[in-house]
Motif scaffolding. Structure first.
Motif, short mmCIF file in Angstrom:
data_model
loop_
_atom_site.label_atom_id
_atom_site.label_comp_id
_atom_site.label_asym_id
_atom_site.label_seq_id
_atom_site.Cartn_x
_atom_site.Cartn_y
_atom_site.Cartn_z
N LYS A 177 27.10 51.07 49.11
CA LYS A 177 27.49 52.13 48.15
C LYS A 177 28.71 52.15 47.57
N LYS A 178 29.98 51.40 48.39
CA LYS A 178 31.53 51.80 47.27
C LYS A 178 32.24 51.13 47.07
N PHE A 179 31.57 49.93 48.00
CA PHE A 179 32.32 48.72 46.98
C PHE A 179 31.16 47.60 46.74
N LEU A 180 31.59 46.43 46.01
CA LEU A 180 31.30 44.87 45.61
C LEU A 180 32.30 44.33 45.98
N LEU A 181 32.11 43.18 46.69
CA LEU A 181 32.73 41.83 46.28
C LEU A 181 32.18 40.76 45.48
N ARG A 182 33.09 39.82 44.62
CA ARG A 182 32.83 38.81 44.09
C ARG A 182 33.81 37.52 43.63
N ALA A 183 33.08 36.68 43.55
CA ALA A 183 34.17 35.93 43.00
C ALA A 183 34.10 35.26 41.29
N GLU A 225 38.94 36.19 57.55
CA GLU A 225 37.45 36.23 56.96
C GLU A 225 36.75 36.82 55.89
N LEU A 226 35.89 36.68 55.60
CA LEU A 226 35.62 37.91 53.92
C LEU A 226 34.31 38.91 55.40
N GLY A 227 34.26 38.53 56.63
CA GLY A 227 33.65 39.57 56.81
C GLY A 227 34.25 40.55 57.97
N ASP A 228 36.11 39.98 58.01
CA ASP A 228 36.81 40.30 58.18
C ASP A 228 37.49 41.80 57.25
N LEU A 229 37.63 41.55 55.69
CA LEU A 229 37.46 42.22 54.61
C LEU A 229 36.46 43.88 54.33
N ILE A 230 34.88 42.79 54.68
CA ILE A 230 33.79 43.66 54.81
C ILE A 230 34.40 45.11 55.60
N GLU A 231 34.26 44.39 57.26
CA GLU A 231 34.51 46.13 57.94
C GLU A 231 35.92 46.49 57.56
N MET A 232 37.14 45.75 57.82
CA MET A 232 37.90 46.99 56.83
C MET A 232 38.00 47.59 56.31
N LEU A 233 36.83 47.31 54.79
CA LEU A 233 36.37 49.01 53.91
C LEU A 233 35.26 49.66 54.03
N GLU A 234 34.29 49.33 55.15
CA GLU A 234 33.76 50.12 55.56
C GLU A 234 33.99 50.80 56.87
N LEU A 257 40.85 25.08 34.86
CA LEU A 257 39.54 25.65 36.02
C LEU A 257 40.50 26.56 37.12
N SER A 258 40.33 28.26 37.05
CA SER A 258 40.16 29.12 38.02
C SER A 258 39.18 30.39 38.56
N VAL A 259 39.52 30.52 39.71
CA VAL A 259 38.63 31.58 40.32
C VAL A 259 39.09 33.17 40.50
N SER A 260 39.08 33.80 40.28
CA SER A 260 39.31 35.23 41.04
C SER A 260 38.20 36.21 42.06
N LEU A 261 38.95 37.08 43.40
CA LEU A 261 37.75 37.97 44.26
C LEU A 261 38.68 38.64 43.19
N ASN A 262 37.31 39.93 43.78
CA ASN A 262 37.59 41.65 43.45
C ASN A 262 36.88 41.97 44.79
N ILE A 263 37.36 43.38 44.47
CA ILE A 263 36.87 44.35 45.36
C ILE A 263 36.75 45.50 44.30
N MET A 264 35.75 46.02 43.80
CA MET A 264 35.51 46.95 42.71
C MET A 264 34.82 48.31 43.55
N ALA A 265 35.33 49.03 43.21
CA ALA A 265 35.08 50.17 43.32
C ALA A 265 33.92 50.32 42.71
N LEU A 266 32.74 51.84 44.12
CA LEU A 266 31.41 51.34 43.16
C LEU A 266 31.72 53.40 43.69
#
Length: 339
Positions: free
Chosen positions: A85-91, A14-23, A185-194
């Motif tokens: 403050k460390k990362f941003l997630l977007r589609a 889930e999205l929350g799982d990825l957020i928890e891993m990064l944090e 039509l395509s979609v990508s997901l990003n983890i961006m380092a801030l």
């Protein structure tokens, strides 16, 4: 080109799982190896085929409240998580050539056909559709001063696309890509380092045919504030821009401070002298841009001197409004202000 991150497996999170891993698992935005280590986790989020649709539905139910409050991007982007403050997630949505939004808006809003780098590193994965195409190049950021028209050694690598499940690490100020529309039509997901330092690293667009810098594309509000401080900040503002001109870590801000110093002088020769001083005493793009500014001012010096003479004569004889002074307000019988 961006590094391909091997990330096999059909497990979905889930999205929350990825957020928890990064944090919680020691993500370091300044370390590209740390970012790359989360490539498999991003791939596992991409294996979740329903999370993005669920998020879109929830946003619509709540009148897109999170997007309205936190999303600083265009409508091409859905913000998935922006509270760190460390990362941003977007589609990101990538329309195909024949899609209605492309017919109506053209290529520019989606950066198609605009070769550019990034001043931050990020991970991306193909989520939906066949994926956008890119022509990939590499260059040496440290060997570039950064002025428009500067020759750059752009090394073409390949043309490929971000296919579903493919994970790439884009390395800041190294990987250059010119994106092209996907076949559908395509979609990508990003983890961006801030990083706070990213603001002071240039992001460029390039002329790949001429192998040159086209322009700097990450404008900074600080440049405008520096110039305003010179004009309206009094002695404190003057002291500040003097310090920025010498010691600010960003060459772009240092040049903005020299420009602010020059703008304070009504004497064309004094302005030219300041730019020549900057060209002689500074280095890198500050020196080059200052030399170009001095040269440009010398070409139009006679016109500037004539304009200054006209302003001086108007200052002695013209009404307040024409001298650039603010005349006091008076009010009509109806109460409306009148100059």
């Amino acid at each position: 080109m961006p590094c391909v991150i091997e990330a096999e497996g059909a497990e979905a999170i889930e999205l929350g799982d990825l957020i928890e891993m990064l944090e919680m698992q020691g993500f370091d935005p300044s370390d590209e190896d740390s970012l790359a280590a989360f490539g498999p986790a991003l791939r596992r989020l991409a294996n979740n085929r329903r999370f993005l649709g669920d998020l879109v539905v929830e946003e619509l139910k709540h009148h897109c409240s999170m997007q309205s409050e936190r999303n600083q991007y265009t409508s091409q982007v859905i913000l998935l998580h922006g509270a760190s403050k460390k990362f941003l997630l977007r589609a990101n949505f990538w329309p195909a050539e024949g899609d209605g939004v492309m017919v109506n808006s053209g290529h520019d809003p989606f950066f198609y056909g605009l070769p550019h780098d990034h001043n931050f590193s990020f991970l991306t994965v193909g989520y939906l559709g066949s994926g956008y195409w890119s022509d990939y190049y590499e260059y040496d950021y440290g060997g570039v001063v950064g002025f428009p028209g500067e020759r750059v050694e752009l090394r073409f690598v390949e043309r490929s696309r971000l296919s579903p499940g493919k994970v790439l690490l884009y390395r800041r100020n190294l990987d250059v890509h010119s994106q092209l529309p996907p076949d559908d039509l395509s979609v990508s997901l990003n983890i961006m380092a801030l990083s706070a330092a990213s603001e002071f690293r240039e992001q460029y667009s390039f002329d790949t045919k001429g192998a040159a810098v086209a322009r700097v594309i990450n404008a900074s509000a600080l440049e405008t504030l520096v110039r305003l401080a010179g004009h309206f900040g009094g002695d404190n503002g003057t002291e500040l821009i003097d310090r920025f001109a010498r010691r600010h870590p960003s060459e772009r801000i240092r040049f903005a401070a020299w420009r602010a110093r020059a703008d304070l002088s009504a004497d064309p020769e004094a302005r030219i002298g300041l730019y020549e001083q900057a060209a002689a005493e500074m280095s890198g793009s500050v020196s080059i841009l200052a030399a170009a500014s001095a040269k440009r001012l010398r070409r139009v010096r006679r016109w500037l001197e004539q304009a200054a003479a006209v302003r001086r004569s108007l200052g002695a004889s013209a009404p307040a409004g024409e001298r650039g002074e603010v005349a006091p307000y008076s009010r009509t019988a109806a109460g409306r202000p009148r100059r």
